[in-house]
Design an enzyme around this catalytic site. Structure first.
Site, PDB file in Angstrom:
ATOM      1  CG  ASP A   1     -32.169  -5.366 -80.452  1.00 37.86           C
ATOM      2  OD1 ASP A   1     -33.557  -5.281 -80.382  1.00 37.86           O
ATOM      3  OD2 ASP A   1     -31.257  -3.876 -80.615  1.00 37.86           O
TER       4      ASP A   1
ATOM      5  CD  GLU B   1     -37.090  -0.729 -81.795  1.00 35.53           C
ATOM      6  OE1 GLU B   1     -36.454   0.139 -80.507  1.00 35.53           O
ATOM      7  OE2 GLU B   1     -36.300  -1.397 -82.552  1.00 35.53           O
TER       8      GLU B   1
ATOM      9  CG  HIS C   1     -28.650  -1.579 -82.416  1.00 33.86           C
ATOM     10  ND1 HIS C   1     -28.747  -0.304 -82.288  1.00 33.86           N
ATOM     11  CD2 HIS C   1     -29.537  -1.879 -82.358  1.00 33.86           C
ATOM     12  CE1 HIS C   1     -29.808   0.292 -81.964  1.00 33.86           C
ATOM     13  NE2 HIS C   1     -30.281  -1.211 -81.679  1.00 33.86           N
TER      14      HIS C   1
HETATM   15 ZN   LIG Z   1     -34.611  -3.636 -79.995  1.00 35.24          ZN
END
Ligand SMILES: [Zn+2]
Length: 454
Positions: free
Chosen positions: A268, A300, A399
């Protein structure tokens, strides 16, 4: 009949070069290793983010694309020290991490009694009982429901908890699996509302807090050093394959360069970045009818400055953006193609995608598609296309400090790059662009996303 049409519409030699190039060159994975391991974490405003901008610009140029930077101002939030513990009924360390954008605690931390809630309305219903307490936000992601069902707890939980006078929030990490790593992500305060600190605890610690609360009062302490610095100038990185016949018609391929600070953001969204780069590189060699534009967005994760900035700066061109695709679902293998266009969109695209059969994808279907960075294009009726990926392991590391290169399988990554290349070429070469969908209201004014199928 369809297969025959597929052969006619996408010449086999083109399909062979797009798919074969992605599968045999190994460039996507090599670049992901470079981005993840030699540049590292890339939160907006950080030195890593700036290094990533320079790296991406150079790599797009290396591939022969016309590349440039488009300036955006981004938030600059830094994490600082963070720790937490259960004080009573017994001492336990808490594995926690601040939510992005959170305010810090005063020196010495915040301690207090814990009270559990499971939804935003439950926070409001606590009323006076929450005053001075630390609200523990529990949920069932992983057992029942997906990310989209619970992400509102993270984005709005601390703001809601502040309104009822709570002193802090501990959120059960939004994760489908856990080896005691907490998962961060952005939280948003209201400008005029109270700002209280918010942190995510690991799933294991959340389970412990929940069990202890069944027995009686629980007291915890948390110390967060996070804070916000003045906004910083950064950039979206844009690379173009200029169309040979209608260069003012644009197929946009997006991904985001920024990552959370806890790890290298290999999935990510490092994966999305190299998927888009690879698709653009392969399509460039085929000189399609329309322009293919790779946009590597900044910010983002905690602000969407890049996505909003692009839409604002290119507003006059958006009626000629014939499609947008964002790769921001990790590094898993491709499983299908979703088309959010006007009526007949998927049927028009399908005959171009026969080459995807060899990659194991399901047929293209009409359905929801999009991504955070390209969502500001929806009010302008830009058709959205998604190459759906296997995300069965994505939310185990998303994350968290475990979002590292070792989670990526080179073959799955290459297959997704191949699928995006084929879809991008089809969109840029088909004689008529896809029918446009009705305009959607901007995302901020829409209902939260519907529960995901998984
Ligand atoms: Zn992302």
């Amino acid at each position: 009949m369809l297969l025959f049409a597929a052969m006619l519409l996408l010449p086999p030699d083109v399909a062979q070069r797009l798919v074969g190039g992605a599968l045999s060159d190994g460039l996507a994975y090599a670049r992901l290793a470079e981005l993840s391991d030699t540049i590292g974490p890339r939160l907006s405003g950080s030195a890593g983010a700036e290094a990533a901008v320079k790296w991406a610009l150079q790599r797009l140029k290396d591939d022969g694309l016309a590349a440039h930077l488009e300036k955006v101002m981004v938030p600059h939030w830094v994490r600082g020290e963070e720790r937490g513990e259960i004080l009573s009924p017994a001492a336990h360390p808490l594995f926690l991490t601040a939510l992005g954008g959170s305010v810090g605690t005063p020196q010495g931390g915040i301690s207090g009694e814990v009270i559990e809630a499971r939804s935003l309305p439950e926070i409001a219903a606590l009323g006076e009982r929450a005053r001075g307490k630390i609200i523990f936000l529990n949920h069932t992601m992983g057992q029942k429901g997906g990310y989209g069902d619970f992400v509102g707890l993270r984005t709005h939980g601390p703001a809601e908890a502040g309104r009822v006078g709570a002193s802090a929030v501990l959120l059960r990490s939004l994760a489908t699996g856990s080896l005691r790593s907490p998962h961060t992500g952005a939280t948003n305060y209201e400008a005029a509302g109270p700002k209280i600190p918010g942190a995510a605890v690991s799933v294991e610690d959340a389970e412990l807090i929940h069990r202890l609360l069944q027995r009686g009062p629980v007291k915890v302490r948390l110390t967060l050093g996070c804070h916000s610095l003045p906004d910083v100038e950064s950039a979206n990185v844009v690379g173009e394959v200029r169309g040979r016949e209608t260069p003012d018609e644009v197929v946009l391929l997006g991904a985001h360069l920024d990552s959370w600070d806890l790890a290298t953001g290999a999935t990510d969204d490092g994966a999305g970045v190299v998927i888009v780069m690879e698709a653009a590189r392969l399509v460039a060699r085929e000189h399609p009818r329309r322009t293919v534009r790779a946009v590597l967005y900044m910010n983002e994760e905690n602000g969407l400055a890049g996505g909003k900035g692009y839409a604002a700066a290119h507003q006059s061109e958006l009626a000629r953006h014939v499609a947008a695709l964002e790769a921001d679902s990790g590094a898993g293998r491709p499983i299908g193609v979703s088309v959010q266009a006007g009526e007949g969109g998927a049927a028009q695209l399908r005959p171009w995608l026969g080459a995807l059969e060899s990659l194991g994808l399901a047929e293209a279907a009409d359905g929801d598609a999009g991504g955070a960075d390209i969502s500001p294009l929806e009010p302008f009726s830009v058709p959205m296309i998604a190459v759906q990926q296997d995300t069965s392991h994505y939310f185990e590391t998303h994350h968290s400090a475990a979002d590292t290169l070792d989670k990526v399988q080179p073959e799955a990554l290459a297959k997704t790059a191949a699928a995006v290349a084929v879809v991008a070429y089809a969109l840029a070469e088909m004689p008529q662009p896809l029918p446009r969908p009705p305009p959607k209201a901007p995302r901020e004014s829409r209902e939260p996303p519907k529960p995901a199928a998984h």
